[in-house]
Design an enzyme around this catalytic site. Structure first.
Site, PDB file in Angstrom:
ATOM      1  N   HIS A  99      -2.102  34.128  19.937  1.00  0.00           N
ATOM      2  CA  HIS A  99      -1.445  32.877  20.315  1.00  0.00           C
ATOM      3  C   HIS A  99       0.039  33.125  20.560  1.00  0.00           C
ATOM      4  O   HIS A  99       0.680  33.886  19.845  1.00  0.00           O
ATOM      5  CB  HIS A  99      -1.657  31.784  19.261  1.00  0.00           C
ATOM      6  CG  HIS A  99      -1.244  32.141  17.873  1.00  0.00           C
ATOM      7  ND1 HIS A  99      -1.944  33.030  17.077  1.00  0.00           N
ATOM      8  CD2 HIS A  99      -0.199  31.726  17.118  1.00  0.00           C
ATOM      9  CE1 HIS A  99      -1.363  33.135  15.906  1.00  0.00           C
ATOM     10  NE2 HIS A  99      -0.275  32.354  15.902  1.00  0.00           N
ATOM     11  N   HIS A 101       3.636  31.452  20.655  1.00  0.00           N
ATOM     12  CA  HIS A 101       4.452  30.307  20.241  1.00  0.00           C
ATOM     13  C   HIS A 101       5.461  30.031  21.350  1.00  0.00           C
ATOM     14  O   HIS A 101       6.123  30.954  21.838  1.00  0.00           O
ATOM     15  CB  HIS A 101       5.235  30.627  18.963  1.00  0.00           C
ATOM     16  CG  HIS A 101       4.397  30.815  17.756  1.00  0.00           C
ATOM     17  ND1 HIS A 101       4.205  29.819  16.825  1.00  0.00           N
ATOM     18  CD2 HIS A 101       3.695  31.895  17.308  1.00  0.00           C
ATOM     19  CE1 HIS A 101       3.427  30.274  15.858  1.00  0.00           C
ATOM     20  NE2 HIS A 101       3.107  31.524  16.126  1.00  0.00           N
TER      21      HIS A 101
END
Length: 137
Positions: A99, A101
């Site tokens: 992921h 950010h």
């Protein structure tokens, strides 16, 4: 496999979705560093960068870049944006689904990198570059 982001991508868990297409989903982080902090994830599971399909990685970054532009030039008017991806426990990865950010920044928001940069010699930099270069596949 217990993967909270897999549950979000599949619709089994709730999320405040900002973007979704065939390959990528972006949603608000439930523990934001700043207002507007969100995560961009590939829909296909990859626990770390070594497992990430290069096309999925490109799609994640492209969506992150698009969202960063919207954060800077849209109504949120962020003064800057940090993109951050942790790969592995030592890097601070807590959820083992890749992921990115996307963190909107404003002066005095209290978020930032706190490390102290070092100043190695050119010889040391060249040696380290050689070690890394020899490991590329």
């Amino acid at each position: 496999m217990n993967c909270i982001f897999c549950d979000i991508v599949s619709g089994r868990s709730d999320a405040s979705v900002v973007h979704e297409d065939d390959d990528v989903m972006a949603f608000m982080d439930i523990r934001p560093w700043t207002s507007g902090h969100l995560l961009v994830v590939p829909k296909r599971h990859a626990s770390g960068l070594a497992d990430l399909d290069p096309g999925d990685g490109a799609a994640v970054f492209a969506v992150g870049q698009r969202i960063a532009t919207a954060l800077r030039h849209g109504p949120m008017r962020a003064q800057g944006v940090n993109l951050f991806l942790a790969d592995g426990i030592a890097a601070g990865q807590e959820v083992f689904h890749v992921h990115l950010h996307v963190v909107p920044r404003t002066a005095g928001d209290g978020f930032g990198l706190r490390g102290m940069p070092k100043s190695p010699s050119r010889v040391a930099l060249d040696q380290t570059a050689g070690v890394i270069r020899s490991s590329l596949t």
